[in-house]
Structures are given as C-alpha cells and as structure tokens.
Design a protein around this motif. Sequence first.
Motif, PDB file in Angstrom:
ATOM      1  N   GLU A  62     -11.481  51.355  -0.963  1.00 29.79           N
ATOM      2  CA  GLU A  62     -11.786  50.406  -1.311  1.00 29.79           C
ATOM      3  C   GLU A  62     -12.733  49.096  -0.746  1.00 29.79           C
ATOM      4  N   HIS A  64     -11.883  45.907  -0.254  1.00 30.18           N
ATOM      5  CA  HIS A  64     -10.888  44.490   0.744  1.00 30.18           C
ATOM      6  C   HIS A  64     -11.903  44.911   1.852  1.00 30.18           C
ATOM      7  N   HIS A  67     -10.227  47.374   4.724  1.00 29.38           N
ATOM      8  CA  HIS A  67     -10.394  48.068   4.929  1.00 29.38           C
ATOM      9  C   HIS A  67     -11.874  48.517   5.389  1.00 29.38           C
ATOM     10  N   HIS A 144      -5.946  49.143  -8.051  1.00 28.92           N
ATOM     11  CA  HIS A 144      -5.290  48.226  -7.307  1.00 28.92           C
ATOM     12  C   HIS A 144      -7.189  46.915  -7.317  1.00 28.92           C
ATOM     13  N   ASP A 163      -5.247  51.518  -1.329  1.00 30.26           N
ATOM     14  CA  ASP A 163      -4.039  50.213  -1.590  1.00 30.26           C
ATOM     15  C   ASP A 163      -3.225  50.406  -3.637  1.00 30.26           C
TER      16      ASP A 163
HETATM   17 ZN   LIG Z   1      -6.475  46.255  -0.999  1.00 26.66          ZN
END
Ligand SMILES: [Zn+2]
Length: 286
Positions: A62, A64, A67, A144, A163
Amino acid sequence: MALQQVTSNVFTDITCRGCNFGFLTTSDGIVMFDSPHKPSDAMALKAELARRGELRYIINTEPHGDHWTGNSFFDVPVIAHEGVRRRILETDLEQHVQRTASFGPDEPQYMEGYQFNAPAITFENGMTLRVGDHTIQIIHMPGHTAYQAAICIKEEGVVWTSDNVFNKVQSFLQECSPDQWLTAVESLRRLDEEIFVPGHGEICGKEYLDEQGSYIQEWKDYVWNAVERGMSKEDAIYSLTNLTERYPMEAAHQDAAAVMRMNVANLHDYLTGNWVPSNPQAPPAR
Ligand SMILES: [Zn+2]
C-alpha cells in the motif's frame, strides 16, 4: 527486532514501529513484504537477511509511508500497484526525511542522502511472481486505500493482507472507501490461504474478518447517522468521538483523537458525495 517464524519459510516482525514487514526464503533468494518504517530497523533487517541469502525483491502492499520508507535501505527492485509508485514519487522528500529522522536519536545518520526506492515493477489488477520454488500471487484489493494489494504466498498458505486488516488495533479510515473495504474483506475470506499477516496487530486468520468488517460498517453507520441529522463536516469532526477508545492505538506516539478526526472527515466526504478517491485527509487544524 523480534523476528517471528510464521511457517517454515515465512518470517515477520510485528513489534517494530510501523507495519508488519517480513520475508519469504526461497530456493533462489529472498522476497521481502513491505519494509520497516524506522531506518535502524531496516538496517537490522538487512543484517539479518544477509545471513539468510540474497534479497531479490520487495513487494509493497500500500501507499502509506510506514510500508515503504525502508525500501531505500535495500538495493533491489520494488513491486507494487502503480498508484503506490505515484504516491511515493509525489511525497515531499525533504519533509519525509525530516519526519523519519525524528523517530529517534539513531535515525538521522541513516537519512543522509536518502532517496525514494519507488516501485520499478508495477501492476494494476495483480500479477504472479515466481521465485525459486515459490509462487507469489499479488491481488489488487482496494479498501483502506485505492491501491491496496493482498500478497498470497501459495506454497506457505500465508497472506500479507495490507492495512485492509488491523487486528485488534485502531483502524485508519482516513482515505478509505468503506464499501470497497467491505468488498476487500469478502475477497480475503475467499482466498485459499488461511494464515493472515495483517497490516498491523498480531497474526490472525479468517475468523477476524467478521470483526474487521463489522467495525468498518459501524464507522460508516456512525457517520451516516450524523449526516442524516444534517451535521456539517466541521461539526462531525469535533463531535463524533465515540469510536476513539474501541481499540488501542498500535503505538504510543499515535494520537487517537487525531485519527478519529481524519476518519470522520473522510467518511463525511464519502457519504455526502464530496469524496475524491485516494485523497488522504490531513488532520484538521483548529
Ligand atoms: Zn495504511
């Protein structure tokens, strides 16, 4: 670091700041799943991997930063959704370096000369990666965020869920589509694999999916109820606080009230037709 063995060839660390990263050892090298948020954790992992074989790829689940920040400490190609690549390249490098360096006294030294290691290999719907005797199936599963992926390690029966699963820690809904997330929960349920390494929280199985799904639904209903009463986004952000305490924050540095406000802001936009996919809500200042 506290490495935990998941199956004979899969390892994770769920104790570090940020997401649950980990790796698979194959007959032809190592594949890493997400990367540590803290540079010193990335360095420790790098030393650990050096004892076990040659790292071949990193796969990010993902967009963010918790990660992918650690990607840069490994000199291998990264694989992720095209949207993850775009989001990494849109990140303000200077701010990112400053913030990451603030994680502790050991961190600034590692951030000198930091450059993004953005995905060089990207997919839209998914792809299959074969390394040694292992088959890794990557499936786009928006929820998410718009760019989530589930990574299925076929021979090990393990999934890195991203997530889309927060196991017994507070869920972040700051840019989600709750409806896509509920669909993702059902997609995870249909997978062949039974062992889930969630984005955050302890390793779990499909039995947790009911709880994850009903929490997303509860969030949606909670904000919808306010929208139906005519509550403005600003009012909703500061008066809807009931779900703050449901689950613990994963780490002490996280501010439950700020996450709550981001979640409410996003869901209010979503439920009033003002939602822009993959436009994360900044914590509103007041
Ligand atoms: Zn996330």
